[in-house]
Design an enzyme around this catalytic site. Sequence first.
Site, PDB file in Angstrom:
ATOM      1  N   GLY A  16       0.802  -1.219   0.000  1.00 59.64           N
ATOM      2  CA  GLY A  16       0.000   0.000   0.000  1.00 59.64           C
ATOM      3  C   GLY A  16       0.831   1.264   0.000  1.00 59.64           C
ATOM      4  O   GLY A  16       0.497   2.239  -0.674  1.00 59.64           O
ATOM      5  N   HIS A  55      -2.272  -3.834  -5.701  1.00 60.19           N
ATOM      6  CA  HIS A  55      -1.651  -3.788  -4.374  1.00 60.19           C
ATOM      7  C   HIS A  55      -2.646  -4.142  -3.283  1.00 60.19           C
ATOM      8  O   HIS A  55      -3.854  -4.023  -3.446  1.00 60.19           O
ATOM      9  CB  HIS A  55      -1.039  -2.404  -4.109  1.00 60.19           C
ATOM     10  CG  HIS A  55      -2.036  -1.368  -3.688  1.00 60.19           C
ATOM     11  ND1 HIS A  55      -2.395  -1.177  -2.365  1.00 60.19           N
ATOM     12  CD2 HIS A  55      -2.742  -0.481  -4.398  1.00 60.19           C
ATOM     13  CE1 HIS A  55      -3.293  -0.196  -2.305  1.00 60.19           C
ATOM     14  NE2 HIS A  55      -3.518   0.235  -3.518  1.00 60.19           N
ATOM     15  N   CYS A  56      -2.100  -4.601  -2.152  1.00 62.05           N
ATOM     16  CA  CYS A  56      -2.857  -4.769  -0.917  1.00 62.05           C
ATOM     17  C   CYS A  56      -2.008  -4.112   0.172  1.00 62.05           C
ATOM     18  O   CYS A  56      -1.129  -3.310  -0.146  1.00 62.05           O
ATOM     19  CB  CYS A  56      -3.172  -6.244  -0.651  1.00 62.05           C
ATOM     20  SG  CYS A  56      -1.749  -7.352  -0.647  1.00 62.05           S
ATOM     21  N   ASN A  57      -2.245  -4.395   1.421  1.00 69.24           N
ATOM     22  CA  ASN A  57      -1.475  -3.720   2.480  1.00 69.24           C
ATOM     23  C   ASN A  57       0.009  -4.039   2.395  1.00 69.24           C
ATOM     24  O   ASN A  57       0.850  -3.151   2.390  1.00 69.24           O
ATOM     25  CB  ASN A  57      -2.006  -4.086   3.867  1.00 69.24           C
ATOM     26  CG  ASN A  57      -3.353  -3.447   4.137  1.00 69.24           C
ATOM     27  OD1 ASN A  57      -3.686  -2.423   3.557  1.00 69.24           O
ATOM     28  ND2 ASN A  57      -4.146  -4.054   4.996  1.00 69.24           N
TER      29      ASN A  57
END
Length: 181
Positions: free
Chosen positions: A24, A96-98
């Site tokens: 992120g 994207h993710c975290n």
Amino acid sequence: MHQSGPAGLSGLCRVTDHLYLSNGRAANDSSQVTRYKITCIVNVTETKSSCPPPPGVEYIHIPVTDSPVSPLSDHFEEVADKIQLTAEGGGRTLVHCNAGVSRSAALCMAYLMKHRGVTLLEAHKWVKTCRPMVRPNNGFWKQLNRYEMELRGCNSVRMVSSSMGEIPDIYEEEARNMMPL
């Protein structure tokens, strides 16, 4: 298969010429988004980004938690097709993710299976080459396995029983390879 070496762990990792994967923080760094000519951002986190994307960048939010019971597979087709459509239009997608480890990696693997015709095992190796810390959770592996079965009629990765529940056999193999001789 065209692959590049791993980017900095905090940077954008190039999966293909038109597909990038990150955490992120990197996705919210507009200088990186601009430098890599990203035209579409797919955010697979619980919350929308508080930073607006740079002008002209399409933003898609898929609110999925990083839980083995989350229905990430509901988004495999939609995201894979969006990545492909963006590429065909000359654009680049950042997923994207975290942490850039589980949700986003699983979606990139689904894309590679559907639009690059690789097996799940090959897709995992491909993404892991670009971003060595990728490790989708066990629930996402089961969903990727089902998706591979739909696409190919067979599976290249098996789920096996372990002390942590069902895990993909490649994790078992990785653990064995890490043990001292």
